[in-house]
Design a protein around this motif. Sequence first.
Motif, short mmCIF file in Angstrom:
data_model
loop_
_atom_site.label_atom_id
_atom_site.label_comp_id
_atom_site.label_asym_id
_atom_site.label_seq_id
_atom_site.Cartn_x
_atom_site.Cartn_y
_atom_site.Cartn_z
N LYS A 75 60.30 41.38 -70.34
CA LYS A 75 59.74 42.64 -69.81
C LYS A 75 58.85 43.39 -70.81
N ARG A 76 58.36 42.69 -71.83
CA ARG A 76 57.39 43.32 -72.72
C ARG A 76 56.01 43.21 -72.05
N PRO A 77 55.27 44.30 -71.93
CA PRO A 77 53.98 44.20 -71.23
C PRO A 77 52.93 43.47 -72.07
N VAL A 78 52.13 42.65 -71.42
CA VAL A 78 51.01 41.98 -72.09
C VAL A 78 49.75 42.60 -71.48
N VAL A 79 48.97 43.25 -72.35
CA VAL A 79 47.85 44.07 -71.87
C VAL A 79 46.53 43.48 -72.37
N GLY A 80 45.61 43.25 -71.45
CA GLY A 80 44.29 42.74 -71.83
C GLY A 80 43.32 43.89 -72.05
N THR A 81 42.50 43.79 -73.10
CA THR A 81 41.52 44.84 -73.40
C THR A 81 40.16 44.21 -73.70
N PHE A 82 39.14 45.07 -73.69
CA PHE A 82 37.76 44.59 -73.93
C PHE A 82 37.03 45.44 -74.94
N ALA A 133 37.14 32.35 -62.19
CA ALA A 133 37.27 30.89 -62.14
C ALA A 133 38.68 30.44 -62.56
N LYS A 134 39.48 31.38 -63.00
CA LYS A 134 40.85 31.09 -63.46
C LYS A 134 40.87 30.02 -64.55
N VAL A 135 40.03 30.23 -65.58
CA VAL A 135 39.96 29.25 -66.66
C VAL A 135 40.26 29.88 -68.03
N CYS A 136 41.13 30.89 -68.04
CA CYS A 136 41.57 31.45 -69.33
C CYS A 136 43.07 31.76 -69.21
N PRO A 137 43.92 31.03 -69.93
CA PRO A 137 45.36 31.29 -69.84
C PRO A 137 45.74 32.71 -70.26
N TYR A 138 44.95 33.30 -71.17
CA TYR A 138 45.25 34.68 -71.59
C TYR A 138 45.01 35.66 -70.43
N PHE A 139 43.88 35.47 -69.78
CA PHE A 139 43.56 36.35 -68.64
C PHE A 139 44.62 36.18 -67.55
N PHE A 144 48.26 43.44 -66.91
CA PHE A 144 47.17 44.29 -66.42
C PHE A 144 46.13 44.42 -67.51
N VAL A 145 45.02 45.03 -67.13
CA VAL A 145 43.89 45.13 -68.03
C VAL A 145 43.57 46.61 -68.23
N TYR A 146 43.16 46.96 -69.45
CA TYR A 146 42.68 48.31 -69.70
C TYR A 146 41.23 48.27 -70.10
N GLY A 147 40.35 48.74 -69.22
CA GLY A 147 38.93 48.80 -69.53
C GLY A 147 38.56 50.21 -69.98
N GLU A 148 37.27 50.42 -70.18
CA GLU A 148 36.77 51.70 -70.66
C GLU A 148 35.36 51.94 -70.11
N THR A 149 34.86 53.12 -70.37
CA THR A 149 33.56 53.49 -69.80
C THR A 149 32.46 53.49 -70.87
N THR A 150 32.51 52.53 -71.78
CA THR A 150 31.52 52.54 -72.87
C THR A 150 30.11 52.23 -72.36
N CYS A 151 29.98 51.18 -71.55
CA CYS A 151 28.63 50.83 -71.09
C CYS A 151 28.66 50.59 -69.58
N ASP A 152 27.49 50.66 -68.97
CA ASP A 152 27.42 50.57 -67.50
C ASP A 152 27.91 49.22 -66.99
#
Length: 432
Positions: A75-82, A133-139, A144-152
Amino acid sequence: MDAKTIEIKSYPEMWESLGVNVERFEKMRCVMGDMYSKTFLMQDKRPAGMDYFDYTISEIHGARVAELVEAKKSKRPVVGTFCVFVPEEIIVAAGGICIGLCGGSQGPVPDAERILPRNICPMVKSAYGFKVAKVCPYFQAVDFVYGETTCDAKKKTWELLDREVPTYVMEIPQMKRERDKALWLEEVKDFKTTIEDKSGHAISADDLANAISLINGKRRALQRLNRLRSHTPAPISGKDGLLIEQIAFYDDPTRFTQKLNDLCDELEERVKSGFGVAPSSSPRIMVSGTPMALPNWKIHNIVETLGGVIVNEESCIGTRYFKDLIDEEGADMDRMLADLTDRYMKIDCSCFTPNNERIDQVIREYKESNAQGILHYCLQFCHTYNIEAVRLREACEKEGVPFLAVESDYSPEDVGQLQTRIEAFLEQIREA
Ligand code: BJ8
């Protein structure tokens, strides 16, 4: 593992369980192994401490992914970031794992282009393509993913990405006035609340203090590596330096820091004895600009194949990620969150206006790294870095710093043209 080749290990059952398109992914795995062997293992005089980083690549889709799967079971969350703006200390404080998901590969770009416009940043297309395409085991592994509003390109892609995986978005202010800093502090607090809700773990002051100290330790080790690279002759290649900075975004932070400090011990001995990977006469290049996500090694490969050596990356996969630490004196949660917010507000991304700090920082890093020229690297269609290069060029002209700006994507089509321009740049430095 043979000295000159590496096999990226295959884990079809685990990938299948994560919903990876295994047949397609198998082909990408082989291509990456081949590319890695040619780019990295053929280098002369590599430090022995690079063995660990070679190992992490051989297990990039295996051992580390298995650790994520285990973490999820408990139950440890795995969070994707960019983006380096998303505060990983808070994810770690909640017992979670932060994984940088930026895409640096051309492979999934056509998948993204079936949906997204073609004329946007290749990093956004690559990352989005990996997911559709489901070709990244990390993704596939992130909760869940945390994005941001840095660029359009990024902020609008999150709306589409949310259809594939739950995607939350932090608002990053685009100026640094007091009211922008106040907004950012509120965003950080909201982020903490969401992470706590998702993980079911209320973050205590001790949790956050420990996480700050852990991630500061990782950033300190990266600073140490960077200082060692400032010596002539360079004790490690730019390719290996960049690789380590890329691995910092997905490896376990405790293990990574230990292994990097071991490598730095070895590099210190090299510096003491004057042993380098390239002759002292090799042109020393600092790269500045947009991030180079794994496995984007294009520019480093060209520069070092032509006899230069890269000694610094002023980039988010580089110094922008580790140049600033969080004050560790904060005694309570409010103080720690304020210190964390201050540290993150020092990130001099070109999404800010004005962004004078970056111009000063680039010149400072140029001097500190004992570079002899700056190669400004901009991913295609990244307008903010591309336009900011105008002011950087002016600053370099004023300081008498040789400067070359290039714009590129992930395809191999412009390699010949880049080689020609970079070769002329290195020649200019040699003749100076
Ligand atoms: S803090 S640099 S990691 S936004 S995706 S802006 S290249 S068009 S990555 Fe970045 Fe955060 Fe800033 Fe750093 Fe340009 Fe491409 Fe956008 Fe990009």
